[in-house]
Design a protein around this motif. Structure first.
Motif, PDB file in Angstrom:
ATOM      1  N   PRO B  74      53.190  46.033  52.068  1.00  0.00           N
ATOM      2  CA  PRO B  74      52.667  46.642  50.846  1.00  0.00           C
ATOM      3  C   PRO B  74      51.436  47.484  51.167  1.00  0.00           C
ATOM      4  O   PRO B  74      50.722  47.201  52.132  1.00  0.00           O
ATOM      5  CB  PRO B  74      52.312  45.429  49.977  1.00  0.00           C
ATOM      6  N   PRO B  75      51.184  48.518  50.393  1.00  0.00           N
ATOM      7  CA  PRO B  75      50.003  49.352  50.624  1.00  0.00           C
ATOM      8  C   PRO B  75      48.724  48.577  50.298  1.00  0.00           C
ATOM      9  O   PRO B  75      48.758  47.631  49.503  1.00  0.00           O
ATOM     10  CB  PRO B  75      50.200  50.517  49.646  1.00  0.00           C
ATOM     11  N   VAL B  76      47.659  48.964  50.905  1.00  0.00           N
ATOM     12  CA  VAL B  76      46.368  48.317  50.622  1.00  0.00           C
ATOM     13  C   VAL B  76      45.889  48.751  49.244  1.00  0.00           C
ATOM     14  O   VAL B  76      45.781  49.949  48.972  1.00  0.00           O
ATOM     15  CB  VAL B  76      45.331  48.703  51.692  1.00  0.00           C
ATOM     16  N   PRO B  77      45.657  47.782  48.359  1.00  0.00           N
ATOM     17  CA  PRO B  77      45.239  48.132  46.994  1.00  0.00           C
ATOM     18  C   PRO B  77      43.887  48.847  47.000  1.00  0.00           C
ATOM     19  O   PRO B  77      43.071  48.655  47.904  1.00  0.00           O
ATOM     20  CB  PRO B  77      45.127  46.770  46.296  1.00  0.00           C
ATOM     21  N   ASP B  78      43.677  49.665  45.974  1.00  0.00           N
ATOM     22  CA  ASP B  78      42.435  50.430  45.878  1.00  0.00           C
ATOM     23  C   ASP B  78      41.363  49.693  45.077  1.00  0.00           C
ATOM     24  O   ASP B  78      40.228  50.162  44.980  1.00  0.00           O
ATOM     25  CB  ASP B  78      42.710  51.789  45.209  1.00  0.00           C
ATOM     26  N   SER B  79      41.758  48.608  44.456  1.00  0.00           N
ATOM     27  CA  SER B  79      40.789  47.856  43.666  1.00  0.00           C
ATOM     28  C   SER B  79      41.242  46.408  43.584  1.00  0.00           C
ATOM     29  O   SER B  79      42.387  46.089  43.917  1.00  0.00           O
ATOM     30  CB  SER B  79      40.693  48.434  42.249  1.00  0.00           C
ATOM     31  N   ALA B  80      40.337  45.588  43.136  1.00  0.00           N
ATOM     32  CA  ALA B  80      40.689  44.178  42.961  1.00  0.00           C
ATOM     33  C   ALA B  80      41.822  44.054  41.939  1.00  0.00           C
ATOM     34  O   ALA B  80      42.778  43.299  42.133  1.00  0.00           O
ATOM     35  CB  ALA B  80      39.470  43.386  42.501  1.00  0.00           C
ATOM     36  N   GLU B  81      41.708  44.827  40.871  1.00  0.00           N
ATOM     37  CA  GLU B  81      42.738  44.772  39.839  1.00  0.00           C
ATOM     38  C   GLU B  81      44.098  45.189  40.386  1.00  0.00           C
ATOM     39  O   GLU B  81      45.132  44.645  40.005  1.00  0.00           O
ATOM     40  CB  GLU B  81      42.335  45.662  38.658  1.00  0.00           C
ATOM     41  N   ARG B  89      53.709  42.025  40.506  1.00  0.00           N
ATOM     42  CA  ARG B  89      54.969  42.751  40.670  1.00  0.00           C
ATOM     43  C   ARG B  89      55.848  42.071  41.716  1.00  0.00           C
ATOM     44  O   ARG B  89      57.048  41.862  41.508  1.00  0.00           O
ATOM     45  CB  ARG B  89      54.689  44.202  41.070  1.00  0.00           C
ATOM     46  N   MET B  90      55.240  41.688  42.827  1.00  0.00           N
ATOM     47  CA  MET B  90      56.006  41.028  43.886  1.00  0.00           C
ATOM     48  C   MET B  90      56.556  39.685  43.414  1.00  0.00           C
ATOM     49  O   MET B  90      57.710  39.343  43.661  1.00  0.00           O
ATOM     50  CB  MET B  90      55.113  40.802  45.106  1.00  0.00           C
ATOM     51  N   VAL B  91      55.715  38.933  42.744  1.00  0.00           N
ATOM     52  CA  VAL B  91      56.141  37.614  42.265  1.00  0.00           C
ATOM     53  C   VAL B  91      57.259  37.773  41.247  1.00  0.00           C
ATOM     54  O   VAL B  91      58.269  37.060  41.300  1.00  0.00           O
ATOM     55  CB  VAL B  91      54.948  36.847  41.658  1.00  0.00           C
ATOM     56  N   ASP B  92      57.085  38.707  40.336  1.00  0.00           N
ATOM     57  CA  ASP B  92      58.102  38.927  39.321  1.00  0.00           C
ATOM     58  C   ASP B  92      59.456  39.226  39.957  1.00  0.00           C
ATOM     59  O   ASP B  92      60.487  38.678  39.551  1.00  0.00           O
ATOM     60  CB  ASP B  92      57.681  40.102  38.425  1.00  0.00           C
ATOM     61  N   LEU B  93      59.426  40.057  40.977  1.00  0.00           N
ATOM     62  CA  LEU B  93      60.670  40.407  41.656  1.00  0.00           C
ATOM     63  C   LEU B  93      61.293  39.186  42.327  1.00  0.00           C
ATOM     64  O   LEU B  93      62.477  38.892  42.160  1.00  0.00           O
ATOM     65  CB  LEU B  93      60.382  41.485  42.690  1.00  0.00           C
ATOM     66  N   THR B  94      60.505  38.448  43.053  1.00  0.00           N
ATOM     67  CA  THR B  94      61.040  37.337  43.846  1.00  0.00           C
ATOM     68  C   THR B  94      61.493  36.172  42.972  1.00  0.00           C
ATOM     69  O   THR B  94      62.326  35.365  43.379  1.00  0.00           O
ATOM     70  CB  THR B  94      59.999  36.868  44.884  1.00  0.00           C
ATOM     71  N   ILE B  95      60.945  36.100  41.760  1.00  0.00           N
ATOM     72  CA  ILE B  95      61.322  35.009  40.854  1.00  0.00           C
ATOM     73  C   ILE B  95      62.566  35.358  40.048  1.00  0.00           C
ATOM     74  O   ILE B  95      63.360  34.489  39.695  1.00  0.00           O
ATOM     75  CB  ILE B  95      60.144  34.669  39.916  1.00  0.00           C
ATOM     76  N   MET B 132      52.418  39.052  55.532  1.00  0.00           N
ATOM     77  CA  MET B 132      52.473  40.290  54.757  1.00  0.00           C
ATOM     78  C   MET B 132      51.102  40.613  54.164  1.00  0.00           C
ATOM     79  O   MET B 132      50.708  41.771  54.075  1.00  0.00           O
ATOM     80  CB  MET B 132      53.506  40.112  53.642  1.00  0.00           C
ATOM     81  N   PHE B 133      50.365  39.581  53.796  1.00  0.00           N
ATOM     82  CA  PHE B 133      49.082  39.828  53.138  1.00  0.00           C
ATOM     83  C   PHE B 133      47.914  39.943  54.116  1.00  0.00           C
ATOM     84  O   PHE B 133      46.846  40.433  53.730  1.00  0.00           O
ATOM     85  CB  PHE B 133      48.803  38.731  52.100  1.00  0.00           C
TER      86      PHE B 133
END
Lengths: 200, 200
Positions: B74-81, B89-95, B132-133
DNA sequence: TTGACAAGTGACCTTTCGTTCACTATAATC
DNA sequence: GATTATAGTGAACGAAAGGTCACTTGTCAA
């Protein structure tokens, strides 16, 4: 032989169910491992399924005795280092107690097809440790050992990674030493993050 | 019917193995769910065990394609949010991806009796998300979004609790919404702990 | 000594399992 | 149009499963 055959059958069932699951275990092998023939089993249980149900009864009762009551809560540690050593003691016990290991395995295998196994699995794998550590962390905050925060949130953040590594030990026992070291490292890292002392 | 029967058999096997395990599934039920009789299966697989092995091949290959290569990081996020929303998004997909859910379940059930399932389970449940993280957190430290720390240790502390709640969704789907909310709360709590911004 | 009962045995039963095989239907190939 | 390969069928098979039962053995109480 003796009158404890019923308990020996339950122990053998726990052993085999934890390796091959309920469906993957047959009563002939089970009784043979005790030096009996399969028909002997029916003197103690009315069916294979009854073994499973009595085993679950036992697991549920054992869990209740062991972790269900508030008097079994661990004491609040007096220092950050005491939290680490208490954690390691608990982990060491839960990883090396064969009966507990097999219980976790069997719950892991059967959680998707048996309601009671499902409920007990959630306790064993998620809520049990968290609810045990919540008052511990609350107490440590009282004592000024941990930064003020939501004790339940901290307990979850603390116990879930430890639980994941316990699962790793169940799955790949040869990695037990590495996992224990990682748990200790995680515990110290956790304290470095949330502790209020500055000597770490 | 069509020539995709082989794949339909594999899909049905994944479905049934994920509920009742390999030993708890019989080929008659399996083929009947596709409108076939059991003997038809043997036109596509030489045994029940071969279904299991081909299914594992597929799961291993799928995992490799999906998570094995660095280009899928995954791309490095630009903010904490942005970390929170990426996580959700990742969790939603995997669940909600049924195939992935069933794959996790079947690995959960069979990990103690099959070597390949055991190895893949460790990737799915422990090292995969962590690895991954790790670069994500390293990147966020570079960008000054996270306090400097060991990225792998942080990745483990972040992903293990999330993984535990994904398991909860697999086990008790009716708790999915609560689990998702808890994951989001955990993610925000994590940022409040390790983030460098002070607007939280 | 006898009677009663619990524990264990071996033969047997029924069902279900995975698997095989001769056969049919269909569609493509020569 | 004849041939060949593929996918599917239904009957049958042997093995293994869970379970039953008449019987034996050992223990203990009356």
């Amino acid at each position: 032989m003796a009158k404890d055959t019923k308990e020996r059958i339950l122990a053998a069932a726990l052993d085999m169910f934890s390796q091959n699951g309920y469906a993957g275990t047959n009563v002939r092998e089970l009784t043979a491992s005790l030096g009996l023939v399969k028909s002997s089993m029916y003197k103690h249980f009315e069916s294979k399924e009854e073994i499973w149900n009595r085993l679950l009864d036992e697991m549920i009762a054992y869990y209740g005795e062991r972790f269900g009551s508030p008097e079994h809560l661990p004491p609040v540690p007096d220092s950050a280092e005491a939290l680490v050593s208490m954690t390691m003691r608990m982990v060491d016990l839960t990883i090396h107690d064969e009966k507990i290991v097999k219980t976790r395995k069997v719950l892991t295998i059967e959680q998707f097809r048996d309601e009671r196994a499902r409920a007990l699995a959630t306790k064993h794998f998620l809520t049990g440790l968290r609810d045990m550590f919540t008052p511990v962390f609350a107490g440590m905050m009282e004592k000024g050992l941990l930064r003020r925060d939501d004790p339940a949130a901290l307990a979850f953040a603390y116990t879930a990674p430890i639980s994941a590594l316990i699962h790793l030990c169940d799955r790949e026992p040869e990695k037990t030493d590495a996992a224990m070291a990682q748990i200790e490292a995680f515990s110290r890292h956790f304290i470095k993050t949330y502790g209020v002392t500055d000597n770490g």
